[in-house]
Design a protein around this motif. Structure first.
Motif, mmCIF file in Angstrom:
data_model
loop_
_atom_site.group_PDB
_atom_site.id
_atom_site.type_symbol
_atom_site.label_atom_id
_atom_site.label_comp_id
_atom_site.label_asym_id
_atom_site.label_seq_id
_atom_site.Cartn_x
_atom_site.Cartn_y
_atom_site.Cartn_z
ATOM 1 N N ARG A 198 -27.099 -19.301 -14.004
ATOM 2 C CA ARG A 198 -27.158 -17.904 -13.564
ATOM 3 C C ARG A 198 -26.211 -17.658 -12.388
ATOM 4 O O ARG A 198 -25.564 -16.605 -12.311
ATOM 5 C CB ARG A 198 -28.598 -17.532 -13.199
ATOM 6 N N ALA A 199 -26.133 -18.617 -11.478
ATOM 7 C CA ALA A 199 -25.209 -18.471 -10.356
ATOM 8 C C ALA A 199 -23.765 -18.446 -10.847
ATOM 9 O O ALA A 199 -22.930 -17.687 -10.323
ATOM 10 C CB ALA A 199 -25.415 -19.609 -9.359
ATOM 11 N N TRP A 200 -23.456 -19.258 -11.845
ATOM 12 C CA TRP A 200 -22.103 -19.258 -12.431
ATOM 13 C C TRP A 200 -21.812 -17.916 -13.098
ATOM 14 O O TRP A 200 -20.721 -17.360 -12.933
ATOM 15 C CB TRP A 200 -22.002 -20.411 -13.426
ATOM 16 N N ARG A 201 -22.776 -17.382 -13.848
ATOM 17 C CA ARG A 201 -22.569 -16.100 -14.525
ATOM 18 C C ARG A 201 -22.282 -14.982 -13.525
ATOM 19 O O ARG A 201 -21.556 -14.030 -13.833
ATOM 20 C CB ARG A 201 -23.801 -15.724 -15.340
ATOM 21 N N ASP A 202 -22.877 -15.063 -12.346
ATOM 22 C CA ASP A 202 -22.685 -14.019 -11.335
ATOM 23 C C ASP A 202 -21.310 -14.059 -10.689
ATOM 24 O O ASP A 202 -20.941 -13.135 -9.958
ATOM 25 C CB ASP A 202 -23.749 -14.154 -10.234
ATOM 26 N N SER A 203 -20.557 -15.127 -10.938
ATOM 27 C CA SER A 203 -19.252 -15.282 -10.310
ATOM 28 C C SER A 203 -18.169 -14.568 -11.110
ATOM 29 O O SER A 203 -18.183 -14.581 -12.343
ATOM 30 C CB SER A 203 -18.901 -16.771 -10.202
ATOM 31 N N PRO A 204 -17.205 -13.950 -10.435
ATOM 32 C CA PRO A 204 -16.078 -13.343 -11.155
ATOM 33 C C PRO A 204 -15.209 -14.378 -11.862
ATOM 34 O O PRO A 204 -14.390 -14.019 -12.712
ATOM 35 C CB PRO A 204 -15.292 -12.624 -10.052
ATOM 36 N N ALA A 205 -15.405 -15.665 -11.524
ATOM 37 C CA ALA A 205 -14.614 -16.729 -12.142
ATOM 38 C C ALA A 205 -15.251 -17.264 -13.417
ATOM 39 O O ALA A 205 -14.692 -18.155 -14.062
ATOM 40 C CB ALA A 205 -14.419 -17.883 -11.156
ATOM 41 N N ALA A 206 -16.430 -16.737 -13.819
ATOM 42 C CA ALA A 206 -17.133 -17.260 -14.988
ATOM 43 C C ALA A 206 -16.277 -17.144 -16.240
ATOM 44 O O ALA A 206 -15.799 -16.062 -16.587
ATOM 45 C CB ALA A 206 -18.452 -16.527 -15.179
ATOM 46 N N GLY A 207 -16.076 -18.273 -16.924
ATOM 47 C CA GLY A 207 -15.321 -18.294 -18.159
ATOM 48 C C GLY A 207 -16.222 -18.549 -19.348
ATOM 49 O O GLY A 207 -17.251 -17.890 -19.527
ATOM 50 N N GLU A 208 -15.901 -19.555 -20.151
ATOM 51 C CA GLU A 208 -16.656 -19.847 -21.372
ATOM 52 C C GLU A 208 -17.913 -20.656 -21.055
ATOM 53 O O GLU A 208 -17.894 -21.552 -20.208
ATOM 54 C CB GLU A 208 -15.772 -20.637 -22.338
ATOM 55 N N LEU A 209 -18.997 -20.346 -21.744
ATOM 56 C CA LEU A 209 -20.231 -21.123 -21.627
ATOM 57 C C LEU A 209 -20.266 -22.157 -22.745
ATOM 58 O O LEU A 209 -20.165 -21.826 -23.933
ATOM 59 C CB LEU A 209 -21.458 -20.217 -21.733
ATOM 60 N N LEU A 210 -20.434 -23.421 -22.366
ATOM 61 C CA LEU A 210 -20.556 -24.525 -23.317
ATOM 62 C C LEU A 210 -21.952 -25.116 -23.197
ATOM 63 O O LEU A 210 -22.567 -25.053 -22.128
ATOM 64 C CB LEU A 210 -19.503 -25.597 -23.032
ATOM 65 N N ARG A 211 -22.431 -25.727 -24.273
ATOM 66 C CA ARG A 211 -23.763 -26.335 -24.249
ATOM 67 C C ARG A 211 -23.749 -27.680 -24.962
ATOM 68 O O ARG A 211 -23.030 -27.867 -25.954
ATOM 69 C CB ARG A 211 -24.784 -25.426 -24.939
ATOM 70 N N CYS A 212 -24.591 -28.572 -24.454
ATOM 71 C CA CYS A 212 -24.857 -29.834 -25.144
ATOM 72 C C CYS A 212 -26.108 -30.437 -24.521
ATOM 73 O O CYS A 212 -26.658 -29.903 -23.555
ATOM 74 C CB CYS A 212 -23.675 -30.803 -25.037
ATOM 75 N N GLY A 213 -26.583 -31.545 -25.064
ATOM 76 C CA GLY A 213 -27.705 -32.245 -24.467
ATOM 77 C C GLY A 213 -27.315 -32.854 -23.136
ATOM 78 O O GLY A 213 -26.131 -32.888 -22.764
ATOM 79 N N TYR A 214 -28.304 -33.373 -22.410
ATOM 80 C CA TYR A 214 -28.035 -33.903 -21.072
ATOM 81 C C TYR A 214 -27.539 -35.352 -21.082
ATOM 82 O O TYR A 214 -27.118 -35.864 -20.056
ATOM 83 C CB TYR A 214 -29.295 -33.799 -20.210
ATOM 84 N N ALA A 215 -27.579 -36.007 -22.219
ATOM 85 C CA ALA A 215 -27.123 -37.395 -22.284
ATOM 86 C C ALA A 215 -25.601 -37.467 -22.202
ATOM 87 O O ALA A 215 -24.886 -36.546 -22.625
ATOM 88 C CB ALA A 215 -27.609 -38.045 -23.573
ATOM 89 N N ARG A 216 -25.098 -38.582 -21.694
ATOM 90 C CA ARG A 216 -23.654 -38.781 -21.607
ATOM 91 C C ARG A 216 -23.000 -38.691 -22.985
ATOM 92 O O ARG A 216 -21.923 -38.101 -23.146
ATOM 93 C CB ARG A 216 -23.362 -40.144 -20.980
ATOM 94 N N ALA A 217 -23.651 -39.287 -24.000
ATOM 95 C CA ALA A 217 -23.075 -39.300 -25.341
ATOM 96 C C ALA A 217 -22.931 -37.892 -25.894
ATOM 97 O O ALA A 217 -21.938 -37.578 -26.577
ATOM 98 C CB ALA A 217 -23.943 -40.150 -26.273
ATOM 99 N N SER A 218 -23.894 -37.036 -25.625
ATOM 100 C CA SER A 218 -23.829 -35.660 -26.112
ATOM 101 C C SER A 218 -22.638 -34.925 -25.508
ATOM 102 O O SER A 218 -21.894 -34.221 -26.210
ATOM 103 C CB SER A 218 -25.134 -34.936 -25.776
ATOM 104 N N ALA A 219 -22.430 -35.091 -24.206
ATOM 105 C CA ALA A 219 -21.296 -34.441 -23.549
ATOM 106 C C ALA A 219 -19.972 -35.040 -24.016
ATOM 107 O O ALA A 219 -18.965 -34.323 -24.152
ATOM 108 C CB ALA A 219 -21.437 -34.578 -22.035
ATOM 109 N N ALA A 220 -19.972 -36.338 -24.288
ATOM 110 C CA ALA A 220 -18.750 -36.971 -24.770
ATOM 111 C C ALA A 220 -18.366 -36.447 -26.152
ATOM 112 O O ALA A 220 -17.185 -36.180 -26.429
ATOM 113 C CB ALA A 220 -18.932 -38.489 -24.813
ATOM 114 N N ARG A 221 -19.358 -36.287 -27.035
ATOM 115 C CA ARG A 221 -19.057 -35.754 -28.374
ATOM 116 C C ARG A 221 -18.514 -34.328 -28.300
ATOM 117 O O ARG A 221 -17.568 -33.966 -29.003
ATOM 118 C CB ARG A 221 -20.318 -35.805 -29.242
ATOM 119 N N LEU A 222 -19.126 -33.506 -27.451
ATOM 120 C CA LEU A 222 -18.642 -32.129 -27.300
ATOM 121 C C LEU A 222 -17.204 -32.124 -26.811
ATOM 122 O O LEU A 222 -16.346 -31.400 -27.346
ATOM 123 C CB LEU A 222 -19.535 -31.380 -26.315
ATOM 124 N N THR A 223 -16.912 -32.926 -25.792
ATOM 125 C CA THR A 223 -15.566 -32.952 -25.205
ATOM 126 C C THR A 223 -14.538 -33.463 -26.206
ATOM 127 O O THR A 223 -13.421 -32.928 -26.298
ATOM 128 C CB THR A 223 -15.565 -33.836 -23.949
#
Length: 331
Positions: A198-223
């Protein structure tokens, strides 16, 4: 045969009552030289205080239960260490239960700890978990929530200022010239990560929202997928350090230069952040201050009106020079 207070009293040349005052910290004061004599006698004889008997006499077990979602996660490991230290300084022994982010396991852990009649309970709730306050109140045990509490929960909450942390790191990334900054959130909008989002959304710099699970592997697959499609953002704020580790690993494997092609920063500031490649820019969470406040509330203090502030640690992943390892936090 087990060594008793009477044995210690005989060796120290004093009364059993005086030994009890020394061992139990009261209720009457003991002269320093007598206290030292009792402690020396106890050490020589190998005397150990019987916590069960002491609890029956005083109505206090000297034990506090701490429930964490995952002690292997560096964030909760750091929080758990800080809580154990603060409780130890207050004269309490810490018993830790982990839940694996499972709400049923959390409820079971809370029930089992409360059945042992601890002096208090500290809970970092998993998303969607029940409020531990009603069960704690029924058992007559004070409870404090740290990091996160369920929606509508009655337990006092002690947590860092997540919105301020996000504003701080966004301002820093904008100082590097990034006008559009993507945010990597979790799979659902709940708890501290939702506050950060929510704090990020309130910023004028907010760009794309990405989502994944909290595990390292989940973020690695997304990236890895974003890199293969050429869709990586120029700057990325990651909700947690665990996700950021996965992002950095996948970027390296894909030949993506960080920070030259993609600047990365995160919000947890765990000890691991100093040792990623490149080292991770992050807002270091005020674990010690949160722990001290939580213990103060547990022992009868008021719920804080202001949340502790984190501290930005600029490192290589955003484009800053890396600080030396002499300044890295100790595990």
């Amino acid at each position: 045969m087990a060594v008793t207070m009477a044995d210690v009293a005989h060796r120290a040349g004093t009364s059993v009552a005086v030994v009890s005052y020394v061992v139990n910290g009261g209720p009457r004061p003991v002269a320093p030289h007598t206290r030292e004599r009792v402690l020396a006698a106890a050490a020589e004889l190998g005397y150990r205080r019987n916590r069960v008997a002491a609890a029956l006499r005083s109505g206090s077990s000297g034990v506090v239960g701490v429930v964490l979602p995952d002690a292997a996660n560096p964030y909760f490991a750091a929080l758990g260490r800080a809580l154990e230290g603060a409780l130890s300084r207050s004269g309490r022994l810490t018993v830790v239960a982990t839940t694996g982010y499972d709400t049923d396991r959390q409820a079971e852990a809370v029930d089992r700890i409360l059945a042992a009649q601890p002096d208090g309970l500290v809970v970092a709730s998993a998303d969607g978990a029940d409020d531990p306050a009603p069960a704690a109140a029924e058992a007559g045990v004070p409870v404090v929530a740290v990091h996160h509490r369920p929606e509508g929960a009655r337990a006092a909450l002690v947590a860092a200022d997540d919105r301020a942390a996000v504003r701080t790191v966004l301002e820093h990334l904008r100082g590097h010239g990034h006008e559009r900054i993507a945010f990597l959130a979790g799979p659902a909008d709940d708890g501290p990560v939702a506050e950060r989002m929510r704090a990020w959304r309130d910023s004028p710099a907010a760009g794309e929202l990405l989502r994944c699970g909290y595990a390292r592997a989940s973020a690695a697959r997304l990236t890895a997928g974003l890199a293969a499609r050429g869709e990586l953002p120029r700057a990325l704020l990651v909700a947690t350090d665990e996700q950021a580790v996965g992002v950095l690993a996948a970027a390296s494997a894909a030949g993506v230069a960080v920070p030259e092609r993609m600047a990365v920063a995160a919000c947890d500031g765990t000890p691991d952040a100093a040792f990623t490649v490149p080292s991770l820019t992050a807002v270091e969470q005020p674990f010690e201050e949160v722990a001290e406040q939580a213990v103060a509330v547990l022992l009868g203090g008021e719920e804080p009106t202001e949340r502790p502030q984190g501290r930005l640690i600029p490192r290589r992943s955003c484009g800053c020079p890396a600080p030396g390892f002499a300044d890295a936090p100790e595990e």
